[in-house]
Scaffold this active site. Structure first.
Site, PDB file in Angstrom:
ATOM      1  CG  ASP A 198      52.845  46.911  25.698  1.00  0.00           C
ATOM      2  OD1 ASP A 198      53.556  46.485  26.643  1.00  0.00           O
ATOM      3  OD2 ASP A 198      53.246  46.980  24.528  1.00  0.00           O
ATOM      4  CG  HIS A 203      56.714  51.265  26.497  1.00  0.00           C
ATOM      5  ND1 HIS A 203      57.369  51.642  25.351  1.00  0.00           N
ATOM      6  CD2 HIS A 203      56.364  49.965  26.321  1.00  0.00           C
ATOM      7  CE1 HIS A 203      57.399  50.618  24.514  1.00  0.00           C
ATOM      8  NE2 HIS A 203      56.806  49.590  25.074  1.00  0.00           N
ATOM      9  CB  ILE A 218      61.095  54.434  23.720  1.00  0.00           C
ATOM     10  CG1 ILE A 218      60.837  52.928  23.892  1.00  0.00           C
ATOM     11  CG2 ILE A 218      62.585  54.727  23.843  1.00  0.00           C
ATOM     12  CD1 ILE A 218      61.461  52.074  22.785  1.00  0.00           C
ATOM     13  N   GLY A 221      55.318  51.426  20.169  1.00  0.00           N
ATOM     14  CA  GLY A 221      55.153  51.534  18.711  1.00  0.00           C
ATOM     15  C   GLY A 221      53.683  51.601  18.329  1.00  0.00           C
TER      16      GLY A 221
HETATM   17  C1  LIG Z   1      53.136  33.296  22.950  1.00  0.00           C
HETATM   18  C2  LIG Z   1      53.000  34.087  21.717  1.00  0.00           C
HETATM   19  C3  LIG Z   1      53.473  35.499  21.870  1.00  0.00           C
HETATM   20  C4  LIG Z   1      52.762  36.450  20.889  1.00  0.00           C
HETATM   21  C5  LIG Z   1      53.151  37.882  21.098  1.00  0.00           C
HETATM   22  C6  LIG Z   1      52.345  38.825  20.228  1.00  0.00           C
HETATM   23  C7  LIG Z   1      52.379  40.225  20.706  1.00  0.00           C
HETATM   24  C8  LIG Z   1      53.771  40.816  20.668  1.00  0.00           C
HETATM   25  C9  LIG Z   1      53.747  42.238  21.055  1.00  0.00           C
HETATM   26  C10 LIG Z   1      55.099  42.807  20.825  1.00  0.00           C
HETATM   27  C11 LIG Z   1      55.266  44.068  21.562  1.00  0.00           C
HETATM   28  C12 LIG Z   1      56.694  44.201  21.959  1.00  0.00           C
HETATM   29  C13 LIG Z   1      56.848  45.205  23.040  1.00  0.00           C
HETATM   30  C14 LIG Z   1      56.744  46.556  22.458  1.00  0.00           C
HETATM   31  C15 LIG Z   1      57.830  47.317  22.319  1.00  0.00           C
HETATM   32  C16 LIG Z   1      57.752  48.591  21.631  1.00  0.00           C
HETATM   33  O1  LIG Z   1      56.735  49.184  21.355  1.00  0.00           O
HETATM   34  S1  LIG Z   1      59.283  49.212  21.199  1.00  0.00           S
HETATM   35  C17 LIG Z   1      58.882  50.768  20.441  1.00  0.00           C
HETATM   36  C18 LIG Z   1      58.537  50.664  18.988  1.00  0.00           C
HETATM   37  N1  LIG Z   1      59.623  50.219  18.182  1.00  0.00           N
HETATM   38  C19 LIG Z   1      60.686  50.974  17.929  1.00  0.00           C
HETATM   39  O2  LIG Z   1      60.849  52.079  18.435  1.00  0.00           O
HETATM   40  C20 LIG Z   1      61.711  50.430  16.953  1.00  0.00           C
HETATM   41  C21 LIG Z   1      62.181  51.523  16.024  1.00  0.00           C
HETATM   42  N2  LIG Z   1      63.117  50.989  15.037  1.00  0.00           N
HETATM   43  C22 LIG Z   1      64.449  50.902  15.253  1.00  0.00           C
HETATM   44  O3  LIG Z   1      64.945  51.297  16.298  1.00  0.00           O
HETATM   45  C23 LIG Z   1      65.271  50.289  14.149  1.00  0.00           C
HETATM   46  O4  LIG Z   1      64.567  50.332  12.947  1.00  0.00           O
HETATM   47  C24 LIG Z   1      65.679  48.800  14.433  1.00  0.00           C
HETATM   48  C25 LIG Z   1      64.455  47.914  14.647  1.00  0.00           C
HETATM   49  C26 LIG Z   1      66.602  48.751  15.683  1.00  0.00           C
HETATM   50  C27 LIG Z   1      66.458  48.268  13.232  1.00  0.00           C
HETATM   51  O5  LIG Z   1      67.463  49.167  12.926  1.00  0.00           O
HETATM   52  P1  LIG Z   1      68.896  48.647  12.452  1.00  0.00           P
HETATM   53  O6  LIG Z   1      69.475  47.753  13.478  1.00  0.00           O
HETATM   54  O7  LIG Z   1      69.682  49.843  12.053  1.00  0.00           O
HETATM   55  O8  LIG Z   1      68.508  47.740  11.240  1.00  0.00           O
HETATM   56  P2  LIG Z   1      68.987  47.837   9.726  1.00  0.00           P
HETATM   57  O9  LIG Z   1      70.471  47.676   9.677  1.00  0.00           O
HETATM   58  O10 LIG Z   1      68.383  49.047   9.093  1.00  0.00           O
HETATM   59  O11 LIG Z   1      68.287  46.555   9.083  1.00  0.00           O
HETATM   60  C28 LIG Z   1      68.729  45.228   9.420  1.00  0.00           C
HETATM   61  C29 LIG Z   1      67.736  44.250   8.802  1.00  0.00           C
HETATM   62  O12 LIG Z   1      66.509  44.294   9.558  1.00  0.00           O
HETATM   63  C30 LIG Z   1      65.413  44.736   8.736  1.00  0.00           C
HETATM   64  N3  LIG Z   1      64.669  45.714   9.537  1.00  0.00           N
HETATM   65  C31 LIG Z   1      65.063  46.930   9.881  1.00  0.00           C
HETATM   66  N4  LIG Z   1      64.145  47.540  10.637  1.00  0.00           N
HETATM   67  C32 LIG Z   1      63.107  46.662  10.760  1.00  0.00           C
HETATM   68  C33 LIG Z   1      61.848  46.726  11.405  1.00  0.00           C
HETATM   69  N5  LIG Z   1      61.458  47.815  12.073  1.00  0.00           N
HETATM   70  N6  LIG Z   1      61.051  45.658  11.319  1.00  0.00           N
HETATM   71  C34 LIG Z   1      61.393  44.556  10.628  1.00  0.00           C
HETATM   72  N7  LIG Z   1      62.600  44.444   9.972  1.00  0.00           N
HETATM   73  C35 LIG Z   1      63.440  45.487  10.052  1.00  0.00           C
HETATM   74  C36 LIG Z   1      66.033  45.404   7.524  1.00  0.00           C
HETATM   75  O13 LIG Z   1      65.197  45.313   6.409  1.00  0.00           O
HETATM   76  C37 LIG Z   1      67.323  44.634   7.370  1.00  0.00           C
HETATM   77  O14 LIG Z   1      67.064  43.425   6.691  1.00  0.00           O
HETATM   78  P3  LIG Z   1      67.795  43.142   5.285  1.00  0.00           P
HETATM   79  O15 LIG Z   1      67.365  44.267   4.392  1.00  0.00           O
HETATM   80  O16 LIG Z   1      67.306  41.790   4.847  1.00  0.00           O
HETATM   81  O17 LIG Z   1      69.255  43.176   5.601  1.00  0.00           O
END
Ligand SMILES: CCCCCCCCCCCCC/C=C/C(=O)SCCNC(=O)CCNC(=O)[C@H](O)C(C)(C)COP(=O)(O)OP(=O)(O)OC[C@H]1O[C@@H](n2cnc3c(N)ncnc32)[C@H](O)[C@@H]1OP(=O)(O)O
Length: 299
Positions: A198, A203, A218, A221
């Site tokens: 990745d 990162h 960062i 995940g």
């Molecule tokens: C061609 C096909 C493609 C396929 C691809 C497949 C592979 C894909 C790989 C993906 C890899 C991506 C790259 C990698 C990146 C990383 O590793 S980033 C590092 C790891 N992640 C993090 O550090 C994120 C940590 N979390 C946060 O910072 C926060 O939780 C947030 C995600 C920013 C959300 O916070 P906030 O904005 O405060 O949200 P809330 O107000 O609390 O909630 C809003 C609604 O969203 C829902 N929700 C909250 N958090 C999450 C979550 N982590 N995942 C899913 N949903 C989330 C929450 O429930 C709320 O919904 P409702 O309750 O319905 O309102």
């Protein structure tokens, strides 16, 4: 209303068929991954962890951590997230959740075929949530090896549907959601983990991290998830990675490389509920559950 391909169009997106992808790995990849999630980090001859990086006691194959399965999804990123009817800013993408089912222990080397599909799409107003399901088969076999469901949280991409009835689609059951030794990550943790495939500069590159709204790069995940599940294998499964059946985790907050991760776990029947915190900030960064196949009688 007519909608062009360059606008967010949930119907067009959900109708899109994703191509099959391929992923090949060997024992070197397996060992680099294990080191990247901290195997033998505290003790180079750790009797629970050496088997993940070395042919300990003449074992024929290096054993594979179950969270290695999450890497198989990287092959699904062949076109990134360049999908029809889908508009978002890549610099604001965060990994939200990971759900993994493992049907049999992962071999130490394999060539896999991934069948990829869109499993969910939700409009959260300030963000859109996209879920991608990857089913992995060994080449030439019809037997499913594992399944990953990756949730990406796309800041700024919400608001594409009617705010009084926000768009919400999921094609799987809603019940699949969701104190021990201290594993400290190294300041170089993300630089080592990226070698597992990745290479997102979020990162590793300070400027890209700043554009995404973070003071410095960062941690991946899936690296945090690897640390947490390894702690559960050690503390609950007596070091046996094949005991793990299902892994579910939600990333609650970002982790910076070098921070100390503490994973707390509670056993409820054959389900381990866990929460990982960053010790320095006393902040929960990951929570979820692991379903195990059984417990060894010597526990
Ligand atoms: C061609 C096909 C493609 C396929 C691809 C497949 C592979 C894909 C790989 C993906 C890899 C991506 C790259 C990698 C990146 C990383 O590793 S980033 C590092 C790891 N992640 C993090 O550090 C994120 C940590 N979390 C946060 O910072 C926060 O939780 C947030 C995600 C920013 C959300 O916070 P906030 O904005 O405060 O949200 P809330 O107000 O609390 O909630 C809003 C609604 O969203 C829902 N929700 C909250 N958090 C999450 C979550 N982590 N995942 C899913 N949903 C989330 C929450 O429930 C709320 O919904 P409702 O309750 O319905 O309102």
């Amino acid at each position: 209303m007519t909608t062009s391909d360059s606008e967010f169009n949930p119907d067009l997106l959900l109708a899109h068929k994703l191509p099959e992808t391929h992923y090949t790995y060997n024992e070197r990849d397996v060992a680099i991954y294990a080191l990247g999630v901290g195997a033998c980090n505290q003790d180079a001859v750790d009797s629970d962890e050496l088997k993940f990086v070395y042919h300990e006691n003449g074992q024929e194959q290096i054993q594979v951590l179950p969270t290695f399965a999450s890497l198989l999804t990287l092959g699904s990123l062949s076109n990134g997230l360049d999908l029809p009817g889908f508009k978002y800013d890549p610099s604001l993408l965060l990994h939200g959740q990971q759900y993994i089912e493992i049907y049999r222990p992962l071999p130490s080397k394999a060539s896999l075929i991934n069948k990829v599909s869109l499993a969910g799409l939700q409009d959260k107003g300030k963000a859109a949530i996209l879920e991608i399901e990857t089913r992995s088969y060994e080449q030439g076999s019809d037997e499913l090896l594992c399944m990953n469901r990756t949730t990406v949280f796309l800041r700024g991409a919400g608001g594409f549907s009617n705010s009084s009835k926000p768009f919400s689609y999921k094609n799987y059951p809603s019940n699949q959601g969701l104190a021990v030794k201290i594993p400290q990550t190294q300041p170089s943790a993300a630089l080592l983990y990226r070698l597992s495939g990745d290479y997102n500069p979020l990162h590793s590159d300070p400027n890209v991290a700043k554009l995404a709204g973070f003071p410095r790069p960062i941690l991946h995940g899936l690296c945090t998830l690897g640390f947490a599940i390894k702690a559960i294998i050690k503390c609950i499964c007596k070091g046996d990675p094949s005991a793990v059946k299902t892994i579910s985790g939600r990333f609650l907050a970002t982790v910076f490389p070098g921070e100390t991760l503490i994973t707390e776990m509670w056993l409820q029947g054959l389900r381990v509920i866990y929460q990982t915190k960053v010790k320095e900030r006393n902040k929960a960064v990951l929570s979820g559950y692991v379903d195990i196949r059984g417990l060894s009688s010597s526990l």
